[in-house]
Design a protein around this motif. Structure first.
Motif, PDB file in Angstrom:
ATOM      1  N   GLY A   1       1.096  -1.047   0.049  1.00  0.00           N
ATOM      2  CA  GLY A   1      -0.603   0.421   0.575  1.00  0.00           C
ATOM      3  C   GLY A   1       0.891   1.626   0.689  1.00  0.00           C
ATOM      4  O   GLY A   1       0.980   1.546  -0.672  1.00  0.00           O
ATOM      5  N   ARG A   2       1.896   1.474   1.136  1.00  0.00           N
ATOM      6  CA  ARG A   2       2.572   2.246   0.804  1.00  0.00           C
ATOM      7  C   ARG A   2       3.596   3.002  -0.706  1.00  0.00           C
ATOM      8  O   ARG A   2       3.636   3.538  -0.739  1.00  0.00           O
ATOM      9  N   GLY A   3       4.203   1.388  -1.094  1.00  0.00           N
ATOM     10  CA  GLY A   3       4.341   1.968  -2.592  1.00  0.00           C
ATOM     11  C   GLY A   3       3.481   2.426  -3.218  1.00  0.00           C
ATOM     12  O   GLY A   3       3.442   3.166  -4.004  1.00  0.00           O
TER      13      GLY A   3
ATOM     14  N   GLU B   1       3.711   5.665  -5.781  1.00  0.00           N
ATOM     15  CA  GLU B   1       3.542   5.804  -7.538  1.00  0.00           C
ATOM     16  C   GLU B   1       2.604   6.824  -7.375  1.00  0.00           C
ATOM     17  O   GLU B   1       2.478   7.920  -8.613  1.00  0.00           O
ATOM     18  N   GLN B   2       1.415   6.422  -6.935  1.00  0.00           N
ATOM     19  CA  GLN B   2       0.141   7.716  -7.405  1.00  0.00           C
ATOM     20  C   GLN B   2       0.529   8.978  -6.951  1.00  0.00           C
ATOM     21  O   GLN B   2      -0.083   9.525  -7.765  1.00  0.00           O
ATOM     22  N   ALA B   3       1.098   8.969  -5.789  1.00  0.00           N
ATOM     23  CA  ALA B   3       1.485  10.257  -5.560  1.00  0.00           C
ATOM     24  C   ALA B   3       2.201  11.297  -6.610  1.00  0.00           C
ATOM     25  O   ALA B   3       1.885  12.991  -6.960  1.00  0.00           O
TER      26      ALA B   3
END
Length: 78
Positions: free
Chosen positions: A69-71, A75-77
């Protein structure tokens, strides 16, 4: 603005204002209540911090999911 909101958010830090914004954009009438003497207290407790490796033990079954989830967030940020 109506006198009685659909949602009352307690705390005007990053999490409270983020929730209030999302709810308002979805059409809810939102009121945010914040103590005047201590704005932004959430940063002191690291509210919203994405630190899966700090919050879970190696044998925790949710660690892999938290790391993924952190990864995904990173990526989405961008």
């Amino acid at each position: 603005m109506p006198l009685i909101p659909d949602v009352l958010v307690i705390g005007g830090g990053p999490i409270g204002t983020g929730c209030a914004r999302a709810l308002a954009r979805a059409g809810a009438h939102v009121t945010v209540v914040e103590r005047p003497s201590a704005p932004g207290d959430a940063w002191q407790a690291s509210a919203g911090m994405l630190a899966a490796q700090v919050e879970a033990h190696r044998d925790d079954p949710l660690l892999e999911l938290a790391l993924a989830g952190r990864g995904f967030y990173a990526e989405q940020a961008e």
